[in-house]
Structures are given as structure tokens and as C-alpha cells.
Write an enzyme that holds these catalytic residues in place. Structure first.
Site, short mmCIF file in Angstrom:
data_model
loop_
_atom_site.label_atom_id
_atom_site.label_comp_id
_atom_site.label_asym_id
_atom_site.label_seq_id
_atom_site.Cartn_x
_atom_site.Cartn_y
_atom_site.Cartn_z
N ARG A 268 -3.62 -10.34 4.32
CA ARG A 268 -4.02 -11.68 4.75
C ARG A 268 -2.83 -12.55 5.18
NH1 ARG A 268 -8.37 -11.12 0.66
NH2 ARG A 268 -10.34 -11.24 1.78
N HIS B 17 0.84 -1.21 0.00
CA HIS B 17 0.00 0.00 0.00
C HIS B 17 0.87 1.26 0.00
CE1 HIS B 17 -2.69 -2.93 2.31
NE2 HIS B 17 -3.43 -2.63 1.27
#
Ligand code: AMP
Length: 293
Positions: A201, A51
């Protein structure tokens, strides 16, 4: 960077987190009136270096950077991990501050999807292959939320990761089909030191699963080498990948595909602009990765 209204806004209110659509719209409008370029990074939070690479690209190319953090219920099916999806807003805010993000948009689900909500946005062909087979509603959930966020934030530039290659192609198609006045930027996959693609995740993985998870990257590297050495037969490459991953404990293959990176259709013979993509369950965690050759 010059004088930016939003920075003054931040200085005045010390507020970086915006929850309401009306409020972010007001700020967007004021910046638009001042001809400020807006770079937008949509995320589901629990930010990592993947990100951050998007945020940095947005920071380098825009006067205003807006990051959305929204775990979008529309892209989870009832049997998926919406409730357990990792969240840590405090940490995300601190990362965004360090990266000089101007605003974080963190809407409430009830405002994004009020009771009477019924509109669909669907990129009908590109959503079908690869992840679309085991997750048939997934991409419709993405396109609806991304379209809504684009309408709210009116970004000049948007930033997505190649990690989610199918998602990036679908959003690009949607931007063109619906004439969003925004420019799409797709940034390379950011990996851990050993090669595992960063993902929120990954947090789910036990130490042993983490070791097996590396087989995604390793098998893709193996495929890349085979192709570089002249192998053109997709089936041969896919079966090598399959064998490699199957040998690792905890793994269950969802798909291994070799497709053209335009329509995402299977190719028998490797050409240029070919995507080798896979999705693998490692224990209870579904991971994806890809390489473009
Ligand atoms: P997510 O929060 O998982 O919805 O991801 C938000 C954006 O970050 C998407 O455009 C992803 O493709 C991108 N992204 C996630 N992981 C990575 C990574 N390892 N490298 C580059 N971009 C990523």
C-alpha cells in the site's frame, strides 16, 4: 537440493503459475508421496522485499516453496480498497522465478468462494482489539482464506511477517486450535532505508504523504527509546506517540496501543513481551506498524 519432482515438472512444462485447486492439489500430493517438505508463503501479491524475506526463509528450509498470490475479497469491507489494491502478476512471477519459487498459486476468486460458500473460521478473542476495532470482518476474512489455503497446499512450514503482528498471532492460534500439521514462522519487519515498513500500500502515497508516513516508524523508535530509558507508563508513551504523529500533515490516527504480545490486551505498565502497535491513515492510505519490546 537433490532431485525434486516439481522441478522436473517445471522443466517439462515451464509452468510455475497454477490457477486451479485441483491442479495444485495433484502436485502437492505427488510431492507428499515423495516426502518433500513444503514451505508456503501466502501473499496478496505486488511483492516487495518484505515478501521476499519470507520466500527466502521458506527456500532455505524446504524442498518445495509455494507462494500464493490472491487478493482475498473476504478481508476487504465494501468501503475498502479491494478494486484499487495494487496488482502486477507479471512482475511477481519474475520475482518468484528469481527467488527460485517452485510454484505460484493464483486462484480465481470464484473457485475459492463459490456461490454456495458459507463456512466461517473465526479466532474470536484475538480478532477483537487493535485492527479488529475499525475492521471488524477483516480477520475472519484472513482466517477463512488461510485455513482454505492450508488445506489445499498442506504446508509443513508457513511464513508470515511480524509487520502484521495481530494477523500472525491469530494464524498461530488457528493452527493450534484446528490442529493444522504445520509450523508457523514469523519473520521480522523489513523496512525501507529510512525505516518505513514495506507495504504494497505504500504505492498509494504521494511524495508529501510518504514524508508523513515516516512518523509511524519514528514514533515507534521514540517509544522504544523511552522504554529502554525506563519509562513504564503506557499512557505517557501513547500520548507522546500521538503528539508526534498528529504534528505531521495528512495523518489521522486509527489507534495507538500498547498490549501484551499474547492476548493483545492493553497494558498500563510496560513489561516484557509488550507490543507497541499503531494504525494511521496517511491521506487515503491506512498504514500499520509495530515494535515488540
Ligand atoms: P500481504 O501481501 O500484505 O498480505 O502480506 C503477505 C505476508 O507478507 C504477510 O505475512 C505479511 O505480514 C508479510 N509482510 C508484508 N510486509 C512485510 C514487511 N515489511 N516485512 C515483513 N513481512 C511483511
Amino acid at each position: 537440493m537433490g532431485k525434486i519432482w516439481v522441478s522436473n515438472y517445471q522443466k517439462m512444462s515451464k509452468k510455475i503459475l497454477i490457477e486451479e485447486i485441483g491442479e495444485i492439489r495433484k502436485i502437492v500430493k505427488q510431492n507428499k508421496q515423495r516426502n518433500k517438505s513444503i514451505g508456503f508463503v501466502p501473499t496478496m501479491g505486488f511483492l516487495h522485499q518484505g515478501h521476499i524475506s519470507l520466500i527466502r526463509a521458506a527456500r532455505a528450509e524446504n524442498q518445495i516453496v509455494i507462494v500464493s498470490i490472491f487478493v482475498n475479497p473476504a478481508q476487504f469491507s465494501p468501503d475498502e480498497d479491494f478494486e484499487e489494491y495494487p496488482r502486477n502478476l507479471e512482475r511477481d512471477i519474475s520475482i518468484c522465478k528469481d527467488e527460485k519459487v517452485d510454484l505460484i498459486f493464483n486462484p480465481k476468486s470464484e473457485e475459492i468462494y463459490p456461490k454456495e460458500f458459507e463456512t466461517k473460521v473465526s479466532v474470536s478473542e484475538l480478532k477483537k482489539p487493535l485492527c479488529g476495532i475499525s475492521r471488524p470482518n477483516f480477520f475472519d476474512g484472513i482466517t477463512i482464506v488461510v485455513a482454505k489455503l492450508f488445506n489445499i497446499i498442506e504446508p509443513n512450514n508457513v511464513y508470515f511477517g511480524q509487520k502484521d503482528a495481530q494477523q500472525a498471532l491469530i494464524v498461530k492460534r488457528m493452527i493450534e486450535d484446528l490442529n493444522f500439521p504445520t509450523r508457523m514462522h514469523i519473520l521480522p519487519i523489513v523496512r525501507e532505508r529510512d525505516g518505513l515498513a514495506m507495504s504494497s500500500r505504500n504505492k498509494y502515497l504521494s511524495d508529501n504523504e510518504r514524508k508523513s508516513a515516516l512518523s509511524l516508524y519514528k514514533s515507534l523508535q521514540m517509544a522504544k527509546k523511552m522504554i529502554e530509558n525506563g519509562e513504564k507508563n503506557s499512557n505517557i508513551i501513547k500520548s507522546k506517540i500521538r503528539k508526534f504523529i498528529k504534528n505531521m500533515p495528512f495523518t489521522k490516527i486509527d489507534y495507538i496501543e500498547i498490549v501484551d504480545y499474547e492476548k493483545l490486551q492493553s497494558v498500563q505498565e510496560i513489561r516484557s513481551n509488550t507490543l507497541v502497535a499503531l494504525a494511521v491513515w496517511v491521506g487515503k492510505t491506512r498504514l500499520i506498524d509495530n515494535v515488540l519490546v
